[in-house]
Motif scaffolding. Structure first.
Motif, PDB file in Angstrom:
ATOM      1  N   ALA A   1      12.380   6.491  12.499  1.00  8.31           N
ATOM      2  CA  ALA A   1      12.430   5.760  11.230  1.00  8.31           C
ATOM      3  C   ALA A   1      11.137   5.009  10.948  1.00  8.31           C
ATOM      4  O   ALA A   1      10.377   4.671  11.856  1.00  8.31           O
ATOM      5  N   HIS A   2      10.910   4.748   9.669  1.00  9.67           N
ATOM      6  CA  HIS A   2       9.815   3.841   9.322  1.00  9.67           C
ATOM      7  C   HIS A   2      10.332   2.800   8.340  1.00  9.67           C
ATOM      8  O   HIS A   2      11.267   3.033   7.574  1.00  9.67           O
ATOM      9  N   TRP A   3       9.718   1.622   8.394  1.00 11.54           N
ATOM     10  CA  TRP A   3      10.092   0.526   7.517  1.00 11.54           C
ATOM     11  C   TRP A   3       8.899  -0.396   7.364  1.00 11.54           C
ATOM     12  O   TRP A   3       7.976  -0.376   8.169  1.00 11.54           O
ATOM     13  N   ARG A   4       8.934  -1.200   6.319  1.00 14.18           N
ATOM     14  CA  ARG A   4       7.897  -2.203   6.144  1.00 14.18           C
ATOM     15  C   ARG A   4       8.206  -3.418   7.003  1.00 14.18           C
ATOM     16  O   ARG A   4       9.372  -3.811   7.143  1.00 14.18           O
TER      17      ARG A   4
ATOM     18  N   ALA B   1      13.771   3.970   6.513  1.00 11.40           N
ATOM     19  CA  ALA B   1      13.631   5.236   5.800  1.00 11.40           C
ATOM     20  C   ALA B   1      13.299   6.370   6.766  1.00 11.40           C
ATOM     21  O   ALA B   1      12.806   6.160   7.880  1.00 11.40           O
ATOM     22  N   ALA B   2      13.558   7.578   6.304  1.00  9.06           N
ATOM     23  CA  ALA B   2      13.244   8.766   7.090  1.00  9.06           C
ATOM     24  C   ALA B   2      11.733   8.974   7.140  1.00  9.06           C
ATOM     25  O   ALA B   2      11.012   8.622   6.193  1.00  9.06           O
ATOM     26  N   PRO B   3      11.202   9.547   8.220  1.00 10.84           N
ATOM     27  CA  PRO B   3       9.768   9.809   8.299  1.00 10.84           C
ATOM     28  C   PRO B   3       9.329  10.743   7.174  1.00 10.84           C
ATOM     29  O   PRO B   3       9.998  11.728   6.874  1.00 10.84           O
ATOM     30  N   GLY B   4       8.235  10.378   6.533  1.00  6.65           N
ATOM     31  CA  GLY B   4       7.747  11.180   5.414  1.00  6.65           C
ATOM     32  C   GLY B   4       8.139  10.661   4.055  1.00  6.65           C
ATOM     33  O   GLY B   4       7.498  10.992   3.052  1.00  6.65           O
ATOM     34  N   TYR B   5       9.206   9.874   3.976  1.00  8.10           N
ATOM     35  CA  TYR B   5       9.631   9.323   2.692  1.00  8.10           C
ATOM     36  C   TYR B   5       8.538   8.418   2.129  1.00  8.10           C
ATOM     37  O   TYR B   5       7.920   7.687   2.879  1.00  8.10           O
ATOM     38  N   PRO B   6       8.196   8.504   0.812  1.00 11.91           N
ATOM     39  CA  PRO B   6       8.940   9.148  -0.265  1.00 11.91           C
ATOM     40  C   PRO B   6       8.566  10.607  -0.526  1.00 11.91           C
ATOM     41  O   PRO B   6       8.989  11.174  -1.542  1.00 11.91           O
ATOM     42  N   GLY B   7       7.799  11.195   0.359  1.00 10.03           N
ATOM     43  CA  GLY B   7       7.536  12.625   0.254  1.00 10.03           C
ATOM     44  C   GLY B   7       8.661  13.401   0.917  1.00 10.03           C
ATOM     45  O   GLY B   7       9.790  12.936   1.009  1.00 10.03           O
TER      46      GLY B   7
ATOM     47  N   GLY C   1      19.138  11.333   3.906  1.00 10.81           N
ATOM     48  CA  GLY C   1      18.396  10.996   2.704  1.00 10.81           C
ATOM     49  C   GLY C   1      17.052  10.425   3.065  1.00 10.81           C
ATOM     50  O   GLY C   1      16.642  10.429   4.234  1.00 10.81           O
ATOM     51  N   GLY C   2      16.347   9.895   2.041  1.00  7.00           N
ATOM     52  CA  GLY C   2      15.058   9.276   2.272  1.00  7.00           C
ATOM     53  C   GLY C   2      15.197   7.836   2.710  1.00  7.00           C
ATOM     54  O   GLY C   2      14.715   7.430   3.759  1.00  7.00           O
ATOM     55  N   ARG C   3      15.862   7.048   1.890  1.00  9.45           N
ATOM     56  CA  ARG C   3      16.204   5.683   2.274  1.00  9.45           C
ATOM     57  C   ARG C   3      17.581   5.748   2.933  1.00  9.45           C
ATOM     58  O   ARG C   3      18.559   6.164   2.298  1.00  9.45           O
ATOM     59  N   VAL C   4      17.683   5.342   4.163  1.00  9.98           N
ATOM     60  CA  VAL C   4      18.873   5.651   4.965  1.00  9.98           C
ATOM     61  C   VAL C   4      19.739   4.434   5.237  1.00  9.98           C
ATOM     62  O   VAL C   4      20.964   4.503   5.119  1.00  9.98           O
TER      63      VAL C   4
ATOM     64  N   ALA D   1       0.840  -1.194   0.000  1.00  8.53           N
ATOM     65  CA  ALA D   1       0.000   0.000   0.000  1.00  8.53           C
ATOM     66  C   ALA D   1       0.874   1.242   0.000  1.00  8.53           C
ATOM     67  O   ALA D   1       2.075   1.192   0.270  1.00  8.53           O
ATOM     68  N   GLY D   2       0.262   2.384  -0.295  1.00  5.52           N
ATOM     69  CA  GLY D   2       0.998   3.645  -0.262  1.00  5.52           C
ATOM     70  C   GLY D   2       1.690   3.952  -1.575  1.00  5.52           C
ATOM     71  O   GLY D   2       1.604   3.199  -2.543  1.00  5.52           O
ATOM     72  N   PRO D   3       2.395   5.085  -1.621  1.00  8.96           N
ATOM     73  CA  PRO D   3       3.032   5.531  -2.861  1.00  8.96           C
ATOM     74  C   PRO D   3       4.249   4.685  -3.223  1.00  8.96           C
ATOM     75  O   PRO D   3       4.832   3.993  -2.380  1.00  8.96           O
ATOM     76  N   ASN D   4       4.632   4.757  -4.491  1.00  8.77           N
ATOM     77  CA  ASN D   4       5.846   4.102  -4.955  1.00  8.77           C
ATOM     78  C   ASN D   4       7.074   4.767  -4.350  1.00  8.77           C
ATOM     79  O   ASN D   4       7.095   5.988  -4.117  1.00  8.77           O
TER      80      ASN D   4
END
Length: 425
Positions: free
Chosen positions: A410-413, A333-339, A378-381, A220-223
């Motif tokens: 951080a956030h991750w799947r 990833a950083a919070p908010g990524y990929p935005g 960065g976005g992906r850290v 789910a969510g953006p690419n």
């Protein structure tokens, strides 16, 4: 041999680690590198899209082999400049790199050689593209024709989303990459990545993987640029692999050679597989990120031998020894990524998270150092990567390492590998 790697992301950290494992590597250099790569190599601030500057640095530091990681310097012709300077290079020249730099070029190649892919149309203006969408409807896939750092693709399940994507691209959302738009048929099936080394004449398959592009669990969510990956990909059976080679890869390489632009480097073959039949989604002209991390985790030092054989034109006698194991990587990833996302968040416990376990590696993708501390840049850290006798074992190791890293923002799947694991249930 002294070796220079161009790039500074998770892909390049994985390449640096594998290369450093080989006794053939004397001194390793990286431009620009990152704090993780700096533990293995001398990092230098160098414009990696300036072939003359890279060649001058290579001459000054007795570099014998240059490995080009990202797509931008390949599209800029850096490999051509370095080869003209007499250097051994891993990566295709500018004309061959058009397989990634232009979506419409790849489609033309597929049409010329009969490689199965989605039906498509190319547009240089917004109005005709919107008219085309009105006639065809959705679902469709809308792509910026040029390089957009993996973010110029919209899978539109409804007409409004497709129209918004076309308007955004022509409004400059992806800069020069959006001067033209390609609209493709939506293909159903299971997606997989197939990596093949090519030396201009011969080929050597170097692994399969599956990436997780969506930002959130459950696809789910953006690419994104990729939130995790695993190898091998179960959907890439021997039969599917053979079909991809015979119907897609070999005809493409033959067509490139016929045009006088033979391909030399790694070819990333993005496939959609339905009922055991592969169709081409896209080509990339470099290792994927984060797929490279899992491939290098399993290949180790022999990756350098394979890349050297590719660069020297000696793939005909090359082979790889694969252990019957699995690897998985989880992107933090950083919070908010990929935005939009903040930078400079402190990250602790990275070294301790691996616990000295040779089956676990934490590759830096978007990090920096500030006041003696590791911070996000960065976005992906981070790409937290692990091997295991089974995918489930590798997954448990990777997520245990993720949990040990001190980065609360951080956030991750949490479901990387779900598709392959579901096959076993």
């Amino acid at each position: 041999m002294n070796i220079l790697i161009l790039g500074g992301g998770g892909r390049e950290h994985a390449l640096a680690w594998a290369i450093a494992e080989s006794p053939k590597c004397d001194r390793l250099h990286a431009a620009p590198g990152n704090p993780g790569i700096a533990e293995l190599a001398t990092c230098v601030d160098l414009d990696i899209e300036d072939g003359a500057a890279v060649a001058a640095y290579a001459a000054a530091h007795d570099i014998g082999f240059v490995v080009i990681g990202p797509e931008a310097p390949l599209a800029a012709g850096v490999a051509d400049t370095l080869r003209a300077a007499g250097l051994l290079v891993f990566g295709p020249g500018r004309e061959a790199a058009r397989l990634e730099a232009s979506k419409s070029f790849t489609k033309q190649i597929c049409d010329a050689c009969g490689a199965p892919t989605a039906a498509w149309a190319r547009f240089t203006a917004e109005a005709p593209a919107l008219d085309y969408l009105q006639r065809t409807g959705a679902p469709v896939v809308v792509k910026a024709d040029g390089l957009a750092a993996g973010k110029g693709v919209t899978v539109a399940m409804d007409l409004g989303t497709a129209q918004d994507a076309v308007r955004a691209i022509f409004a400059g959302a992806f800069g020069d990459a959006g001067a033209e738009v390609v609209i493709e048929e939506f293909m159903e099936g299971e997606e997989a990545s197939f990596f093949v080394l090519c030396d201009g004449t011969d080929i050597l398959p170097i692994g399969t993987a599956q990436d997780h592009k969506r930002a959130r669990d459950g696809d789910a969510g953006p690419n994104t640029g990729g939130m995790g990956a695993y190898t091998p990909a179960p959907v890439m059976t021997p039969e599917v692999t053979r079909a991809a080679l015979e119907r897609i890869v070999q005809p493409t390489l033959a067509e490139m050679a016929r045009r006088g632009t033979p391909y030399q480097g790694v070819l990333y073959v993005g496939l959609m597989i339905r009922d055991g039949q592969p169709r081409l989604v896209e080509y990339n002209v470099r290792f994927g990120d984060p797929e490279c991390q899992v491939l290098m985790m399993r290949l180790g030092a022999q990756a350098l031998d394979a890349m050297l054989a590719c660069a020297e034109g000696n793939l005909a006698g090359a082979s790889l020894n694969w252990a019957p194991d699995h690897a998985i990587t989880v992107v933090m990833a950083a919070p908010g990524y990929p935005g939009s996302y903040p930078r400079g968040q402190r990250i602790g416990g990275v070294a301790a998270a691996a616990k000295g376990d040779p089956q676990v590696r934490i590759f830096h993708a978007g990090t920096a150092e500030a006041d003696g501390a590791l911070v996000s840049a960065g976005g992906r850290v981070l790409s937290v990567t692990a091997r295991g006798a089974t995918l489930r074992e590798a997954r448990e190791r990777a997520y245990a390492a993720v949990a040990a890293i001190d980065w609360p923002e951080a956030h991750w799947r949490t479901d990387i590998g779900w598709r392959a694991l579901a096959r076993d249930e």
